[in-house]
Motif scaffolding. Structure first.
Motif, PDB file in Angstrom:
ATOM      1  N   ALA A 288       2.907 -30.536 -10.602  1.00  0.00           N
ATOM      2  CA  ALA A 288       4.258 -30.439 -10.539  1.00  0.00           C
ATOM      3  C   ALA A 288       4.662 -29.053  -9.828  1.00  0.00           C
ATOM      4  O   ALA A 288       5.561 -28.616  -8.945  1.00  0.00           O
ATOM      5  N   ILE A 289       3.737 -27.814 -10.397  1.00  0.00           N
ATOM      6  CA  ILE A 289       3.994 -26.486 -10.009  1.00  0.00           C
ATOM      7  C   ILE A 289       3.714 -26.472  -8.404  1.00  0.00           C
ATOM      8  O   ILE A 289       4.427 -25.741  -7.604  1.00  0.00           O
ATOM      9  N   ILE A 290       2.475 -27.197  -8.120  1.00  0.00           N
ATOM     10  CA  ILE A 290       1.995 -27.169  -6.601  1.00  0.00           C
ATOM     11  C   ILE A 290       2.914 -27.594  -5.640  1.00  0.00           C
ATOM     12  O   ILE A 290       3.495 -27.215  -4.742  1.00  0.00           O
ATOM     13  N   GLU A 291       3.520 -29.061  -6.135  1.00  0.00           N
ATOM     14  CA  GLU A 291       4.771 -29.537  -5.432  1.00  0.00           C
ATOM     15  C   GLU A 291       5.865 -28.606  -5.361  1.00  0.00           C
ATOM     16  O   GLU A 291       6.801 -28.590  -4.304  1.00  0.00           O
ATOM     17  N   GLY A 292       6.166 -27.915  -6.234  1.00  0.00           N
ATOM     18  CA  GLY A 292       7.421 -27.090  -6.315  1.00  0.00           C
ATOM     19  C   GLY A 292       7.664 -25.920  -5.500  1.00  0.00           C
ATOM     20  O   GLY A 292       8.415 -25.359  -5.093  1.00  0.00           O
ATOM     21  N   ILE A 293       6.212 -25.612  -4.909  1.00  0.00           N
ATOM     22  CA  ILE A 293       5.921 -24.462  -4.199  1.00  0.00           C
ATOM     23  C   ILE A 293       5.651 -24.978  -2.751  1.00  0.00           C
ATOM     24  O   ILE A 293       4.982 -24.288  -1.874  1.00  0.00           O
ATOM     25  N   GLY A 294       5.696 -26.352  -2.407  1.00  0.00           N
ATOM     26  CA  GLY A 294       5.202 -26.899  -1.220  1.00  0.00           C
ATOM     27  C   GLY A 294       5.657 -26.517   0.003  1.00  0.00           C
ATOM     28  O   GLY A 294       5.070 -26.773   1.079  1.00  0.00           O
ATOM     29  N   ASN A 379       7.658 -21.559 -10.588  1.00  0.00           N
ATOM     30  CA  ASN A 379       6.643 -22.119  -9.955  1.00  0.00           C
ATOM     31  C   ASN A 379       5.502 -21.301  -9.428  1.00  0.00           C
ATOM     32  O   ASN A 379       4.459 -21.321  -9.512  1.00  0.00           O
ATOM     33  N   LEU A 380       6.205 -20.343  -8.408  1.00  0.00           N
ATOM     34  CA  LEU A 380       5.157 -19.623  -7.651  1.00  0.00           C
ATOM     35  C   LEU A 380       4.678 -18.431  -8.585  1.00  0.00           C
ATOM     36  O   LEU A 380       3.427 -18.333  -8.501  1.00  0.00           O
ATOM     37  N   ILE A 381       5.292 -17.853  -9.749  1.00  0.00           N
ATOM     38  CA  ILE A 381       5.084 -17.083 -10.718  1.00  0.00           C
ATOM     39  C   ILE A 381       3.826 -17.609 -11.521  1.00  0.00           C
ATOM     40  O   ILE A 381       2.758 -17.216 -11.756  1.00  0.00           O
TER      41      ILE A 381
END
Length: 533
Positions: A288-294, A379-381
């Motif tokens: 989900a974090i990767i999707e949030g910085i997609g 998410n990026l952090i």
């Protein structure tokens, strides 16, 4: 209920992989971070996130308390200068350097967010440092500095983290006020930690007479220390560390041998579960974090993660070299008192692995600010923090033994020191018997004295060469170990006979448990006496 089932099954998997890592001498922290990556790519797993407000309370107090408990206070005092320089100076230097690099690299990151990222990744991890350097033959002073640094830098890094978070949520930050508050919070946190430690030492020594209750109290102590300090808006981290150091230094007088054995076992299990759980949670959130910085390109994310990781690694060397050499240049006393080997400086610089504390701090970032606005770039952090942990654990952790071999560092063994200490203890005990027990019954005096004379004679027959510190073939302790193993074999014979009688029903359950416990305690003592290189 389904989520709980998933977590339990994943904990089983992590435990099994940790077992394999122990069997094949592979550092457990590296296994955990790789488990997090693996979990993130397993399809169909749910996204499970703890409330950020409780992440710190669940993970930080027990992990920091456990690290403080196994830190030698005497070693800590002797190495207080390098520990302080690394735990405070290096942490702040790393925070600033990472903040500058992140702000320059990533247009979206404001200065407060950049400093927040720097504060999260600035402290190396005590668990990782201890696990990865164990068995590498490093000098005890270097190990003491690494463990002391990893213990205290969590406090300084998390205080910087708190101020950066305040600047983001409140929208203001005044440097001189932050410095003053840092001093006040730290001082009061240490004072509260000492107070809790003193009260608990009295409770353990004067009132508790049950090992289960003592073990329970030790589990509750770090949470109490942390919550009391946080209630008064002090440093809960420093309070926990101080309480752990205070009680650990007095554990020999305030705990019984039974409670120590039980407590050590329980804490080992608890910290293993918490370390596994934190990386399971990040693995379940990573997709989900990767999707949030997609919306960022994959190349940009890779460059940012690699760049921040490189800065973290390089900055440590930029600090360590002058922090080691300048005090030696300025002080003749330091030059005369402390041996210097540039190779130890290189090993220290390459031992800055990040781990569970940084991960917990990242997961504890609030989801929103001002109750309705999403926390910026959360998410990026978290992604960048995970990159730093993965890079330092895998790259530095796996290559550290190779670095030590290339530097041709002589393995340091404390076997000769242990041998001397055992001789002194047994000799002093025999002298105490002769001086104080002369009026005892002759048979009783003979039996008690002969026990220690036998132990003393075994020590004298131990083949311990003078060149034991890494030069030549090591043959120390063979006779002593053979004798000890024989005693352990005989204990196993006793245990087998006891088990047979228990299965036949010819021994009372209470008597069986008591004798079984006696045999376990005796075997524990014998294994601790074994000499290991």
């Amino acid at each position: 209920m389904e989520n709980i089932t998933v977590i339990i099954m994943l904990l089983f998997g992590v435990a099994f992989l940790s077992l394999l890592s122990k069997r094949y001498n592979f550092p457990v922290p590296i296994v955990l971070v790789l488990c997090g990556v693996t979990i993130s790519i397993i399809p169909g797993l749910p996204v499970i996130a703890l409330n950020p407000d409780v992440v710190f309370i669940i993970f930080l107090p027990p992990l920091l308390y456990h690290a403080a408990w196994y830190t030698s206070w005497s070693d800590f005092k002797q190495a207080v200068r390098p520990i302080t320089l690394a735990a405070v100076g290096l942490v702040l230097f790393t925070t600033v350097a990472v903040a500058i690099a992140a702000h320059w690299l990533i247009d979206d990151i404001s200065w407060p967010l950049a400093f927040l990222l720097g504060a999260i990744v600035s402290p190396p991890d005590a668990v990782s440092a201890t696990a990865i350097t164990k068995g590498l033959g490093l000098h005890p002073r270097l190990i003491a500095i690494l463990e002391g640094e990893s213990l205290l830098n969590d406090a300084s890094g998390l205080v910087a983290y708190k101020y950066a978070l305040t600047a983001i949520t409140a929208g203001n930050f005044v440097l001189w006020q932050a410095g003053l508050n840092f001093f006040i919070m730290s001082t009061l946190g240490i004072a509260i930690g000492l107070g809790v430690g003193y009260v608990m030492s009295i409770i353990h020594k004067k009132f508790v007479c049950d090992d289960v209750i003592e073990a329970t109290l030790t589990l509750l102590t770090p949470f109490s220390s942390y919550l009391i300090a946080e209630h008064f808006e002090c440093s809960g981290v420093l309070a926990v560390v101080t309480t752990g150091l205070y009680l650990s230094a007095r554990s020999g007088t305030i705990f019984t041998h039974e409670s120590r054995i039980m407590t050590n076992t329980i804490w080992s299990v608890l910290t293993n579960i918490l370390n596994g759980l934190i990386f399971i949670l990040i693995g379940l959130q990573l997709r989900a974090i990767i999707e949030g910085i997609g919306h960022y390109s994959g190349m940009s994310l890779f460059i940012w993660g690699a760049s921040v990781s490189i800065v973290v690694i390089v900055v440590r060397f930029l600090w360590v070299v002058p922090a080691t050499l300048v005090p030696r240049f300025l002080s003749k006393r330091i030059r005369e008192k402390e041996e210097f080997d540039y190779r130890n400086m290189i090993v220290f610089g390459w031992s800055g692995m990040r781990g569970v504390v940084s991960m917990a701090a990242a997961l504890a970032l609030p989801l929103t600010i001002n109750d309705n606005e999403a926390f910026p770039l959360r998410n990026l952090i978290i992604y960048l923090v995970f990159c730093v942990i993965l890079s330092t654990l895998v790259i530095q952790g796996l290559t550290l033994p190779w670095v030590i071999r290339k530097l041709k560092l002589e393995p340091y063994s404390i076997l000769a020191e242990e041998y001397g200490i055992r001789n002194i203890i047994v000799s002093e005990t025999i002298a105490h018997i002769e001086d104080n027990f002369s009026l005892l019954n002759d048979d009783l005096l003979h039996n008690i004295k002969s026990k220690y004379e036998v132990k003393f004679n075994r020590l004298q027959k131990t083949e311990l060469p003078a060149n034991f510190f890494g030069k030549g073939k090591v043959m120390g302790g063979e006779i002593f170990n053979d004798f000890t193993k024989l005693q352990i074999d005989l204990l196993n014979v006793e245990r087998s006979k006891l088990e047979v009688m228990h299965k036949k029903g010819s021994v009372n359950e209470e008597i069986f448990r008591k004798i079984e416990k006696e045999l376990d305690l005796e075997e524990t003592r014998l294994w601790m006496e074994m000499y290991e290189n």
